[in-house]
Design a protein around this motif. Sequence first.
Motif, PDB file in Angstrom:
ATOM      1  N   GLY A  47       0.805  -1.219   0.000  1.00 55.62           N
ATOM      2  CA  GLY A  47       0.000   0.000   0.000  1.00 55.62           C
ATOM      3  C   GLY A  47       0.834   1.263   0.000  1.00 55.62           C
ATOM      4  O   GLY A  47       0.532   2.215  -0.716  1.00 55.62           O
ATOM      5  N   ALA A  94      -5.806  11.560   2.941  1.00 51.39           N
ATOM      6  CA  ALA A  94      -6.793  10.623   2.392  1.00 51.39           C
ATOM      7  C   ALA A  94      -8.024  11.355   1.879  1.00 51.39           C
ATOM      8  O   ALA A  94      -8.570  11.027   0.811  1.00 51.39           O
ATOM      9  N   SER A 120      -4.458   6.386  -0.154  1.00 54.16           N
ATOM     10  CA  SER A 120      -5.657   5.540  -0.163  1.00 54.16           C
ATOM     11  C   SER A 120      -6.216   5.279   1.220  1.00 54.16           C
ATOM     12  O   SER A 120      -7.427   5.080   1.375  1.00 54.16           O
ATOM     13  N   ASP A 121      -5.347   5.288   2.252  1.00 49.47           N
ATOM     14  CA  ASP A 121      -5.819   4.891   3.580  1.00 49.47           C
ATOM     15  C   ASP A 121      -4.935   5.535   4.643  1.00 49.47           C
ATOM     16  O   ASP A 121      -3.700   5.429   4.583  1.00 49.47           O
ATOM     17  N   ARG A 169      -4.502   4.561   7.609  1.00 47.13           N
ATOM     18  CA  ARG A 169      -3.785   3.523   8.372  1.00 47.13           C
ATOM     19  C   ARG A 169      -2.447   3.199   7.729  1.00 47.13           C
ATOM     20  O   ARG A 169      -1.452   2.960   8.421  1.00 47.13           O
TER      21      ARG A 169
END
Length: 338
Positions: free
Chosen positions: A29, A60, A66-67, A69
């Motif tokens: 990611g 984000a 994208s995320d 986290r």
Amino acid sequence: MKRILLVLVGVVVLAVSAVAGAFFWAESGVQRSVAPPGAPTVEFTVPKGTTGRGLGPQLASQGLISDARLWRWLLFRRGHFAPKAGRHAVSPSMTMAEIATALEGAPIPDDVPFVVIEGWRLRDTDAALAAAGLIKPGAYIAAASQPERFTAPFPLPKGTLEGYLYPETYRVVPGAFKVEEMLQRQLDTFAERFYTPNKEAIARSGRSLHEVVVMASMLEREEPVPAQRPLVAGILWKRVDKGFPLGVDATSRYELAEWNDRLAFLKRLRNLEDPWNTRHRKGLPPGPIGAPTVESLQAALAPKPSEFWYYLHDAERRLHPSRNAEEHEALRRKYNVY
């Protein structure tokens, strides 16, 4: 007992698999971008006092990662992250690591536009810079009066840089403005817009660069319509070459504190010893009278031949050339120009 061991082994395997899966998900990611290469660059603002983790949701929400986290995982893996408050140029085609590096770099300067108007004298630009709080009054004139401190691909004039400081909109940074840098940028723009593309034409013209600049500075003030400037240039060059006074009243305004001070202007017109009085003095004035545009410079370099020797403008600033003094005086009476 065996069954318990098998269960425990299964749990451990599942846990390891889950951790490994999470690791590979996180690693892949952070190494992927959310958009393909070539996505437009956007500005992302790092607010003062914001933590690195706190930037994740903002990135984000703007579609740059994208995320959030994954952003936290990247920061954990990096171990150190020190973003600079301010605006940064980033793109959704950048990986998270690239975005993090960009946010640690110098932010986009908080620059503002400063406009140097066509035809402005050194004193006019100096006054505008001082009014904008960018310099102390006189600093621009003082620096422009030391041409030897600057560089250019053409011979710099002696005395001042008047006429060579190109009028344009320049981006400047309040609080970090340096007058010498501004002057060098103007010289560079003069070279880029006019000198470099016309270097050979200047050499063939039979005129020096300085003569062209002096003529262009008068054209900037004399003729409001750029398309008419080559015709006016042809008339003025013809008068110079034949030894006739130019009769350009703008030259007598050059040293006035206020350009439109009519009483001071009329007083200077009566001074036959004034070197800027081109109603009586022959040849070009002592120097440029302001900052010409490329249209005026091109007109001075490539004047249009004609049968005309005189010209005037009516109340609507329309040009009326004439072939001789009789026609010129008739036009004066017709349009009430004195």
